[in-house]
Design an enzyme around this catalytic site. Structure first.
Site, PDB file in Angstrom:
ATOM      1  N   GLY A 114      -2.197  -3.335   4.500  1.00 49.80           N
ATOM      2  CA  GLY A 114      -2.996  -4.501   4.237  1.00 49.80           C
ATOM      3  C   GLY A 114      -3.820  -3.921   3.093  1.00 49.80           C
ATOM      4  O   GLY A 114      -4.356  -3.913   1.895  1.00 49.80           O
ATOM      5  N   GLU A 117      -2.056  -2.734  -0.034  1.00 54.51           N
ATOM      6  CA  GLU A 117      -1.819  -3.904  -0.660  1.00 54.51           C
ATOM      7  C   GLU A 117      -2.684  -4.415  -1.233  1.00 54.51           C
ATOM      8  O   GLU A 117      -2.237  -5.231  -2.651  1.00 54.51           O
ATOM      9  CB  GLU A 117      -0.922  -4.914   0.468  1.00 54.51           C
ATOM     10  CG  GLU A 117       0.399  -4.375   1.231  1.00 54.51           C
ATOM     11  CD  GLU A 117       1.166  -5.589   1.655  1.00 54.51           C
ATOM     12  OE1 GLU A 117       2.378  -5.650   1.618  1.00 54.51           O
ATOM     13  OE2 GLU A 117       0.296  -5.611   2.550  1.00 54.51           O
ATOM     14  N   GLU A 137       3.609   0.614   8.481  1.00 55.15           N
ATOM     15  CA  GLU A 137       4.021  -0.900   9.349  1.00 55.15           C
ATOM     16  C   GLU A 137       4.924  -0.367  10.049  1.00 55.15           C
ATOM     17  O   GLU A 137       5.608  -1.345  11.005  1.00 55.15           O
ATOM     18  CB  GLU A 137       3.750  -1.547   7.901  1.00 55.15           C
ATOM     19  CG  GLU A 137       2.858  -2.797   8.094  1.00 55.15           C
ATOM     20  CD  GLU A 137       2.060  -1.799   6.274  1.00 55.15           C
ATOM     21  OE1 GLU A 137       1.746  -2.586   5.829  1.00 55.15           O
ATOM     22  OE2 GLU A 137       2.543  -0.748   6.139  1.00 55.15           O
TER      23      GLU A 137
END
Length: 256
Positions: A114, A117, A137
C-alpha cells in the site's frame, strides 16, 4: 483537527505531508486513512496550495496496509470489515490522484504494498538511493487492493507490472528508475532538497495551467486519442481565458 500519525507544514504554496508513526514504519491503517482524508479535505478547498509532497518519517515511506489490523478480520472471517477497509483505501488513493495540484512522492526508504500504491497515486516519484519498493502481497496470498494492479501497468507497462506483482520481489531505487517506476533518484541526504527545489519550480508556474495540464494528461488514460484531443483542446481554451495567460504572452512578446 490534530493528527497523531501525520505532520503537515506549508511553505510558499508547497504543502509537505509526513507520515509520522512513532511506533511502526508508517503502516496505512484505518486511523492513517482517516487522517489523510482529513488533510486532503483541507487541501481540496485551499486555492493557495500549489503543490503537495508526501514522505515518511524515519527509514520508511510506508510499508503498506497494517497486517496486524487485517489479521483479525481474516481469522474471524469478517469480510464486511475487510471490504470496507479495502474500499476506503481505494477511495483514498483516488482522492490523492484526483487532487487538482501536482503531487510528489518523496520515497525515503521502504515503499511496499500500500505504500507503493500511495506513491503511484502521486504524479511523480522521487526516491533516495537507499529506497526499496515492491508489491509483496502475493507472498501473503493477496493482491494489491488500492489501485496497484491498475496504476502500475500505466507507469511501467503490462509485462513489467506482471513481473513485479507475480514475484513480489523488492526493487532497489536504481532498478526502479530504469523501469520508470521512479522518476528521479538522489543521494539519501539530498532527497528533501531535491523535492523542495522541484516543488519551487512548479509553484512558479501559473496554477490554473497546471490544473488543466494534469486534467488533460489524465484523460489520455481512459479516452480514445480522438476524445483525448478534444479534451486537450477544451483544457487549452480554458487555460487561455484567465488574464494571467494574456499577461504572460504579452511579457513574452515584449522580450522577443
Amino acid at each position: 483537527m490534530a493528527h497523531a500519525l501525520i505532520e503537515t507544514t506549508e511553505s510558499d504554496g508547497h504543502v509537505h505531508i509526513t507520515l509520522a508513526n512513532e511506533e511502526k514504519p508508517n503502516p496505512i491503517n484505518a486511523q492513517l486513512q482517516k487522517e489523510l482524508n482529513s488533510v486532503l479535505g483541507d487541501l481540496e478547498n485551499d486555492e493557495s496550495v500549489r503543490v503537495v509532497s508526501i514522505t515518511g518519517q524515519g527509514s520508511s515511506f510506508a510499508v503498506g496496509a497494517d497486517i496486524s489490523e487485517m489479521h483479525g478480520w481474516l481469522q474471524n472471517k469478517e469480510w464486511d470489515e475487510l471490504m470496507r477497509f479495502l474500499r476506503s483505501g481505494q477511495e483514498l488513493m483516488s482522492r490523492i490522484s484526483d487532487l487538482p495540484v501536482p503531487t510528489l512522492a518523496s520515497i525515503n526508504g521502504y515503499a511496499l504494498g500500500g505504500g507503493l500504491e500511495l506513491a503511484l497515486a502521486c504524479d511523480l516519484r522521487f526516491a533516495s538511493r537507499s529506497a526499496t519498493v515492491g508489491f509483496p502481497e502475493i507472498n501473503l496470498g493477496m493482491i494489491p487492493g488500492w489501485g496497484g494492479t491498475q496504476r502500475l501497468p500505466n507507469v511501467v507497462g503490462q509485462s513489467t507490472a506482471k513481473d513485479i506483482l507475480l514475484t513480489g520481489r523488492h526493487i532497489d531505487s536504481e532498478s526502479a528508475l530504469e523501469m520508470g517506476l521512479i522518476d528521479r533518484v538522489t543521494a539519501d541526504d539530498q532527497l528533501d532538497e531535491t523535492v523542495d527545489d522541484y516543488a519551487a519550480t512548479i509553484v512558479e508556474k501559473p496554477s490554473h495551467t497546471t490544473r488543466y495540464m494534469l486534467d488533460a494528461v489524465e484523460a489520455s488514460k481512459t479516452d480514445s486519442t480522438e476524445m483525448g484531443l478534444s479534451h486537450e483542446l477544451m483544457c487549452d481554451m480554458f487555460a487561455s481565458f484567465p488574464a494571467e495567460t494574456t499577461d504572460r504572452v504579452e511579457s513574452f512578446m515584449d522580450r522577443s
